[in-house]
Motif scaffolding. Structure first.
Motif, short mmCIF file in Angstrom:
data_model
loop_
_atom_site.label_atom_id
_atom_site.label_comp_id
_atom_site.label_asym_id
_atom_site.label_seq_id
_atom_site.Cartn_x
_atom_site.Cartn_y
_atom_site.Cartn_z
N LYS A 296 45.58 17.35 145.86
CA LYS A 296 46.44 17.15 146.83
C LYS A 296 45.35 16.87 148.15
CE LYS A 296 49.80 17.77 144.04
NZ LYS A 296 50.76 16.48 143.77
N ARG A 297 45.45 15.95 148.88
CA ARG A 297 44.66 15.62 149.86
C ARG A 297 45.28 15.76 151.35
NH1 ARG A 297 42.84 9.50 150.37
NH2 ARG A 297 44.90 9.24 151.22
N PHE A 298 44.76 16.53 152.36
CA PHE A 298 45.29 16.71 153.49
C PHE A 298 43.96 16.26 154.45
CE2 PHE A 298 47.09 19.46 150.57
CZ PHE A 298 48.62 19.50 151.19
N TRP A 299 44.73 15.54 155.57
CA TRP A 299 43.97 15.32 156.92
C TRP A 299 44.22 15.99 157.83
CZ3 TRP A 299 44.65 9.23 156.40
CH2 TRP A 299 44.09 8.68 155.61
N MET A 300 43.29 16.41 158.73
CA MET A 300 43.93 17.36 159.94
C MET A 300 42.79 16.90 161.09
SD MET A 300 43.40 20.80 157.71
CE MET A 300 42.19 20.00 156.74
N TRP A 301 43.41 16.91 162.23
CA TRP A 301 42.91 16.96 163.55
C TRP A 301 42.50 18.30 163.88
CZ3 TRP A 301 46.86 13.22 166.04
CH2 TRP A 301 46.57 11.74 165.73
N ARG A 302 41.37 18.41 164.64
CA ARG A 302 41.11 19.80 165.17
C ARG A 302 42.02 20.12 166.45
NH1 ARG A 302 34.48 19.22 165.28
NH2 ARG A 302 35.02 17.43 166.33
N ARG A 303 42.36 21.34 166.45
CA ARG A 303 43.18 21.69 167.38
C ARG A 303 42.53 22.43 168.67
NH1 ARG A 303 48.53 22.56 165.59
NH2 ARG A 303 49.04 22.84 163.22
N HIS A 304 41.09 23.00 168.25
CA HIS A 304 40.47 23.84 169.05
C HIS A 304 39.34 23.16 169.92
CE1 HIS A 304 38.55 23.54 165.23
NE2 HIS A 304 37.46 24.06 165.71
N ILE A 305 39.12 21.69 169.31
CA ILE A 305 38.16 20.97 169.87
C ILE A 305 38.73 19.73 170.48
CG2 ILE A 305 35.87 19.75 169.74
CD1 ILE A 305 35.18 22.00 167.82
N GLY A 306 38.49 19.37 171.60
CA GLY A 306 39.03 18.02 171.93
C GLY A 306 40.37 18.00 172.48
N PRO A 307 41.13 17.02 172.46
CA PRO A 307 42.50 17.10 172.96
C PRO A 307 43.58 17.96 172.25
CG PRO A 307 42.39 15.05 171.74
CD PRO A 307 40.81 15.83 171.77
N GLY A 308 43.12 18.20 170.93
CA GLY A 308 44.29 19.16 170.19
C GLY A 308 45.30 18.47 170.01
N THR A 309 46.81 19.17 170.30
CA THR A 309 47.93 18.55 170.25
C THR A 309 48.67 18.68 171.67
OG1 THR A 309 48.79 21.05 170.19
CG2 THR A 309 48.34 19.86 168.15
N ASP A 310 48.07 18.51 172.66
CA ASP A 310 48.60 18.50 174.03
C ASP A 310 49.06 16.93 174.12
OD1 ASP A 310 49.38 18.06 176.58
OD2 ASP A 310 47.47 19.24 177.33
N PRO A 311 50.22 16.48 174.14
CA PRO A 311 50.35 15.08 174.27
C PRO A 311 49.74 14.24 175.50
CG PRO A 311 52.53 16.41 174.82
CD PRO A 311 51.44 17.34 174.42
N VAL A 312 49.71 15.07 176.68
CA VAL A 312 48.94 14.53 177.90
C VAL A 312 47.57 14.36 177.51
CG1 VAL A 312 48.39 14.87 180.37
CG2 VAL A 312 50.81 15.75 179.38
N ALA A 313 46.58 15.21 176.86
CA ALA A 313 45.47 15.23 176.62
C ALA A 313 45.23 14.08 175.75
CB ALA A 313 44.77 16.58 176.04
N LEU A 314 46.18 13.80 174.69
CA LEU A 314 45.98 12.73 173.55
C LEU A 314 45.89 11.40 174.33
CD1 LEU A 314 48.42 14.33 170.73
CD2 LEU A 314 45.70 13.84 170.71
N ASP A 315 47.08 11.29 175.19
CA ASP A 315 46.98 9.96 175.94
C ASP A 315 45.95 9.57 176.80
OD1 ASP A 315 49.69 9.55 174.57
OD2 ASP A 315 50.78 9.70 176.56
N GLN A 316 45.26 10.71 177.46
CA GLN A 316 44.39 10.32 178.20
C GLN A 316 43.11 10.05 177.50
OE1 GLN A 316 44.14 14.23 180.42
NE2 GLN A 316 45.34 13.40 182.20
N GLU A 317 43.02 10.79 176.23
CA GLU A 317 41.74 10.34 175.52
C GLU A 317 41.99 9.11 174.99
OE1 GLU A 317 40.65 11.77 171.21
OE2 GLU A 317 39.33 12.80 172.36
N GLU A 318 43.15 8.65 174.27
CA GLU A 318 43.16 7.51 173.46
C GLU A 318 43.79 6.34 174.38
OE1 GLU A 318 45.82 8.31 170.41
OE2 GLU A 318 44.77 9.88 169.39
N PHE A 319 44.33 6.42 175.58
CA PHE A 319 44.43 5.32 176.46
C PHE A 319 43.70 5.19 177.50
CE2 PHE A 319 48.09 6.39 173.60
CZ PHE A 319 48.33 5.30 172.73
N ALA A 320 43.02 5.91 177.90
CA ALA A 320 42.31 6.01 179.25
C ALA A 320 41.38 4.64 179.40
CB ALA A 320 41.45 7.08 179.26
#
Length: 345
Positions: A321-345
């Motif tokens: 069973k294969r799982f993929w994960m983003w790190r919650r503790h480094i980088g933008p984590g799960t904050d949607p504001v930080a996610l948008d700032q990283e991916e769409f800046a």
């Protein structure tokens, strides 16, 4: 892709920063004295909490697709997660979790348990649009597998690669493989350090090093791409992100991807990939291990590549069973504001 002169390319090759952990550059011989440190054993308290979590899920009709974080709590495991993240982010970049009884849990129960454990390590990512949203079953799919990029759905040898998560702007930070059923024969997992790959290339073929920092088109697996975004994704093989050396590679995706983009590999690029494949197959640079039923391999998907030896085909064979994960503790984590700032800046 136009290539610059050798002197220009040498100047354009980023140096690996001092913040990238030196412990990344391990060889097989370095791990011999560290065998105990490569494994993590679930304590009895965590096993009891897992049993209670499965009891709650079964009593309420929850499945791996409907169970949520608040439904499955493993506080005894949570206490160890910071140290496990350190293994992934600062040390060798992988560990093998033990302690799950493979004979106690049904396959659907094992899927819930492995998702719950991964959910503590990071944020699980979807792997498909209409299916495989929380995990993917790695097994021999036989004739049903028609996608040449999905070697994981066949019993063939899988050359070293990273999992690229082509649905998302960011690839998975972590990869986890839970062994529900081991192969009758073969199927060894292999891991190699990106930092050691970089150091080897720099020492032996510095003239090729700049080519790995160029951008390539990867042919996305059919189930891993949004139809509106086209059949390829673009990324370098090596890059420096936030002080870390990241690697993205899958030869089976790059050659057809470059053809689909109308920019087939040049002779220099092909030489660079051929040389890289040679480095990746050197036994002295690789960790090799055969997962047993109930064991869980977890690795940093950005700091290393993984592969798999061929295994005996047929029904009832090797099932992971294969799982993929983003790190919650480094980088933008799960904050949607930080996610948008990283991916769409």
């Amino acid at each position: 892709m136009q290539l610059s002169s050798a002197s220009e390319e040498a100047q354009s090759t980023p140096a690996v920063p001092g913040t990238d952990p030196a412990t990344r550059a391990w060889r097989r011989s370095d791990l011999v004295a560290e065998q105990d440190a490569l494994f993590y054993e679930l304590i009895d308290g965590a096993k009891a909490e897992i049993a209670a979590g499965i009891g709650f899920a079964n009593a309420n009709g929850l499945t791996v697709d409907t169970v949520e974080q608040q439904d499955f709590r493993i506080p005894s495991f949570a206490r160890d997660v910071p140290d496990l993240r350190k293994k992934l982010d600062e040390e060798r970049g992988f560990f093998i979790l033990r302690g799950l009884d493979p004979d106690r849990w049904t396959e659907p129960e094992a899927e819930i348990i492995s998702w719950a454990l991964c959910n503590y390590l990071g944020q699980p990512m979807r792997q498909g649009i209409a299916q495989d949203r929380r995990f993917f079953t790695v097994a021999d799919k036989g004739a049903a597998n028609t996608d040449p990029t999905r070697i994981g759905a066949s019993p063939k040898r899988s050359a070293k690669h990273s999992d690229n998560g082509c649905l998302e702007a960011r690839p998975p930070c972590y990869l986890a493989l839970y062994c529900f059923r081991s192969a009758v024969e073969g199927g060894d997992n292999t891991i190699i350090s990106a930092r050691n790959v970089y150091d080897t290339i720099k020492a032996e073929r510095p003239d090729l090093l700049p080519l790995y920092f160029h951008t390539y088109d990867f042919r996305a697996p059919q189930a891993h791409v949004w139809p509106s975004r086209g059949p390829t994704i673009r990324k370098p093989i090596l890059e420096i992100v936030g002080g870390e050396l990241h690697i993205h590679y899958a030869r089976v995706m790059i050659e057809p991807g470059m053809e689909m983009a109308g920019t087939p590999l040049t002779d220099q690029q092909r030489e660079a990939l051929d040389y890289l494949d040679d480095v990746l197959d050197r036994p002295e640079l690789n960790f090799q291990y055969t997962l047993k039923a109930g064991e869980f391999l977890v690795m940093n998907n950005l700091a290393g590549l993984h592969g798999r030896e061929a295994f005996a085909a047929g029904s009832g064979g090797r099932t992971l069973k294969r799982f993929w994960m983003w790190r919650r503790h480094i980088g933008p984590g799960t904050d949607p504001v930080a996610l948008d700032q990283e991916e769409f800046a």
